[in-house]
Design a protein around this motif. Structure first.
Motif, mmCIF file in Angstrom:
data_model
loop_
_atom_site.group_PDB
_atom_site.id
_atom_site.type_symbol
_atom_site.label_atom_id
_atom_site.label_comp_id
_atom_site.label_asym_id
_atom_site.label_seq_id
_atom_site.Cartn_x
_atom_site.Cartn_y
_atom_site.Cartn_z
ATOM 1 N N PRO A 273 0.810 -1.221 0.000
ATOM 2 C CA PRO A 273 0.000 0.000 0.000
ATOM 3 C C PRO A 273 0.847 1.277 0.000
ATOM 4 O O PRO A 273 1.749 1.446 0.816
ATOM 5 C CB PRO A 273 -0.806 -0.124 1.300
ATOM 6 N N HIS A 274 0.533 2.152 -0.927
ATOM 7 C CA HIS A 274 1.185 3.453 -1.014
ATOM 8 C C HIS A 274 0.503 4.226 -2.142
ATOM 9 O O HIS A 274 -0.056 3.618 -3.071
ATOM 10 C CB HIS A 274 2.684 3.314 -1.303
ATOM 11 N N PRO A 275 0.540 5.556 -2.109
ATOM 12 C CA PRO A 275 -0.073 6.329 -3.198
ATOM 13 C C PRO A 275 0.404 5.964 -4.593
ATOM 14 O O PRO A 275 -0.348 6.124 -5.569
ATOM 15 C CB PRO A 275 0.306 7.773 -2.842
ATOM 16 N N ILE A 276 1.643 5.461 -4.745
ATOM 17 C CA ILE A 276 2.130 5.160 -6.103
ATOM 18 C C ILE A 276 1.426 3.963 -6.721
ATOM 19 O O ILE A 276 1.647 3.653 -7.892
ATOM 20 C CB ILE A 276 3.657 4.932 -6.132
ATOM 21 N N PHE A 344 2.798 13.576 -0.254
ATOM 22 C CA PHE A 344 3.047 12.399 0.587
ATOM 23 C C PHE A 344 4.553 12.190 0.696
ATOM 24 O O PHE A 344 5.355 12.828 0.001
ATOM 25 C CB PHE A 344 2.379 11.147 0.004
ATOM 26 N N ASP A 345 4.950 11.293 1.577
ATOM 27 C CA ASP A 345 6.348 10.912 1.757
ATOM 28 C C ASP A 345 6.607 9.583 1.043
ATOM 29 O O ASP A 345 5.729 8.721 0.977
ATOM 30 C CB ASP A 345 6.681 10.742 3.240
ATOM 31 N N MET A 346 7.804 9.421 0.544
ATOM 32 C CA MET A 346 8.196 8.134 -0.015
ATOM 33 C C MET A 346 9.696 7.929 0.159
ATOM 34 O O MET A 346 10.466 8.898 0.185
ATOM 35 C CB MET A 346 7.782 7.997 -1.482
ATOM 36 N N THR A 347 10.090 6.693 0.294
ATOM 37 C CA THR A 347 11.497 6.325 0.444
ATOM 38 C C THR A 347 11.968 5.657 -0.842
ATOM 39 O O THR A 347 11.299 4.770 -1.369
ATOM 40 C CB THR A 347 11.691 5.371 1.634
ATOM 41 N N ILE A 348 13.107 6.120 -1.332
ATOM 42 C CA ILE A 348 13.712 5.536 -2.525
ATOM 43 C C ILE A 348 15.122 5.081 -2.176
ATOM 44 O O ILE A 348 15.915 5.845 -1.617
ATOM 45 C CB ILE A 348 13.749 6.538 -3.694
ATOM 46 N N GLU A 349 15.432 3.829 -2.492
ATOM 47 C CA GLU A 349 16.765 3.286 -2.250
ATOM 48 C C GLU A 349 17.657 3.592 -3.455
ATOM 49 O O GLU A 349 17.284 3.322 -4.597
ATOM 50 C CB GLU A 349 16.688 1.785 -1.988
#
Length: 502
Positions: A273-276, A344-349
């Motif tokens: 689950p996430h907005p993307i 929103f927030d998101m984490t990218i590696e």
């Protein structure tokens, strides 16, 4: 300062176990690249860079990929698809391996039989040759290949099937072969260690080299590659920075842009689950980035903004598509329409050092996303962590740095086994596209496959599985004495490297 640079370079080379390069070099050259293949000279251990970059000097496939992105006859001269699953290949006559063994149809059959054996199941090239069912000798210089399913692009794929000297391979085994490989290419290996490879002209090659000798150095640090080039110890330095151009030009050197076989992306993880998960959000993220500005500032204005997950040289590329436009206003409207007007927030590696100027490029991209309310938390990872995540599906965020690689067949659909539901542990899956994808894999001729692939490219452009950044490019520095050098799409046309006066 120059003496200090030379001292640092000599110390580095000494620590790496290299001997000093003699100058002047006559009809020979020295090339520096960042890394060597992990499987050394075993051609079945890899088909992407850096493996393909070195293997094209030593081996031939039935076809060869050139630096222009073309597939040309190599050990096969002509071919015919006699049924959807059957091909007949006529082979080149008069070819010998660099150790004197004669090449004929039996060499291909023996190589194919080895790749079907249990000892070969760990080799990467099998992923591309998995459709081969039988390889049969039908004459001294003729073979018939049957495939497990229709394979209209088989001649392209067979560029990854590099043929080894069969008697020598059987005698020494794969491990010993890897450090003293024997093929039919323009060069023969006279020495291979962790820091350098020495190639001597193969006089019996059907595509003979212009150079008598080519020494290849493994120099991981870009500044060392630059220093060895400008000091005269190296003639060709791969993977430099576009910022080096003015300094090189002022001293008579050339910085040459080289097209890579891949597109750099931040792939989305949509299986949690996430907005993307919303395609409108994924479109918005792509429209929020000023990719043309990034390319102009950090990549010398050279590569193109991708319109689809494929290069224009790839089979099935859809020429009618334009890239999603840079339009932050429309991007914010799409976010609001999807219910994320506040962002929103998101984490990218992120893997650092995998492409040119990646750190400032990523900083600019994250700044652009912030302008539409998307706050990126970048997590720096190692290559080992990236590989582990791909294999296990364990990710800390909603995206990670990867690429769309077109090798070995320069096929637009090559991205699907990795970036779709076809992957055993998928990070992005669009069920609606699977019927079209399966139709592509079942297509019996190139016309049908091309039309279906173009349709898939249009669907992926409108419903992007990744944040598509730019077509990858590298920059190679050339000393004034280099009269001819051509590279592209991961390969070098070794037979055409020439030095002035020879």
């Amino acid at each position: 300062m120059r003496r200090l640079c030379l001292l640092a370079t000599c110390l580095f080379l000494a620590l790496q176990g290299c001997s000093e390069v003699d100058t002047p070099r006559g009809n020979s050259a020295v090339l520096a690249m960042p890394s060597f293949p992990g499987g050394k000279g075993n051609p079945y251990t890899g088909y992407a860079t850096p493996s393909i970059t070195l293997f094209t000097a030593i081996f031939d496939g039935l076809t060869n990929l050139t630096a222009d992105g073309d597939f040309v006859p190599a050990l096969a001269t002509t071919w015919q698809q006699t049924s959807p699953r059957t091909w007949r290949f006529q082979l080149r006559q008069g070819v010998r391996f660099s150790n004197g063994e004669a090449f004929d149809a039996s060499a291909i059959v023996r190589a194919a039989n080895f790749l079907k054996s249990p000892a070969a199941q760990r080799y990467a090239v099998l992923r591309e040759l998995s459709t081969l069912e039988t390889v049969t000798q039908t004459g001294p210089f003729e073979i018939e290949i049957t495939t497990t399913k229709p394979a209209p692009l088989l001649p392209r794929t067979l560029s990854a099937f590099r043929i080894v000297a069969p008697e020598y391979w059987d005698t020494v085994g794969p491990d010993a072969f890897a450090t003293a490989p024997i093929g039919t290419g323009p060069f023969a290996v006279s020495q291979w260690n962790e820091a350098s490879i020495t190639l001597e002209r193969n006089p019996g090659s059907w595509r003979p080299a212009a150079l008598d000798k080519l020494t290849i150095l493994r120099l991981p640090d870009a500044s060392v590659r630059f220093q060895t080039l400008t000091s005269g110890d190296v003639d060709i330095a791969m993977t430099l920075s576009p910022e080096d151009q003015d300094l090189l030009n002022a001293s008579g050197f050339t910085l040459k842009p080289v097209r890579a076989p891949n597109i750099i992306v931040f792939t989305f993880i949509t299986e949690k689950p996430h907005p993307i998960q919303d395609p409108r959000v994924r479109r918005a993220l792509n429209m929020a980035i000023d990719r043309e500005a990034v390319i102009d500032v950090f990549l010398g204005g050279i590569p193109d903004v991708p319109s689809q997950p494929a290069l224009d040289m790839a089979f099935g590329y859809n020429e009618t598509l334009a890239p999603l436009p840079y339009d932050p206003v429309a991007a914010k409207a799409l976010l609001a329409e999807a219910g994320y007007g506040a962002g929103f927030d998101m984490t990218i590696e992120v893997l650092i050092g995998a492409s040119t100027n990646d750190v400032p490029i990523f900083q600019q991209i994250f700044s652009d996303l912030k302008q539409i309310g998307v706050r990126v938390n970048p997590q720096i990872i190692t290559l080992a962590q990236l590989v582990s995540g791909i294999g296990s599906g364990q990710w800390r965020g909603q995206g990670f740095l990867l690429d769309y690689n077109m090798l070995p067949a320069m096929d637009a659909v090559s991205v699907m086994p990795i970036h779709s539901c076809l992957r055993r542990i998928a990070w992005h899956c669009q069920d609606a596209l699977m019927p079209l994808t399966q139709q592509i894999y079942a297509a019996e001729n190139v016309e049908e496959r091309a039309a279906l692939t173009r349709a898939l490219m249009a669907a992926l452009r409108d419903n992007p599985p990744a944040l598509m950044l730019y077509e990858a490019v590298s920059f190679t520095g050339l000393a004034p004495r280099i009269a001819s050098f051509k590279a592209g799409f991961g390969v070098i046309d070794y037979e055409d490297i020439r030095v002035a006066g020879f």
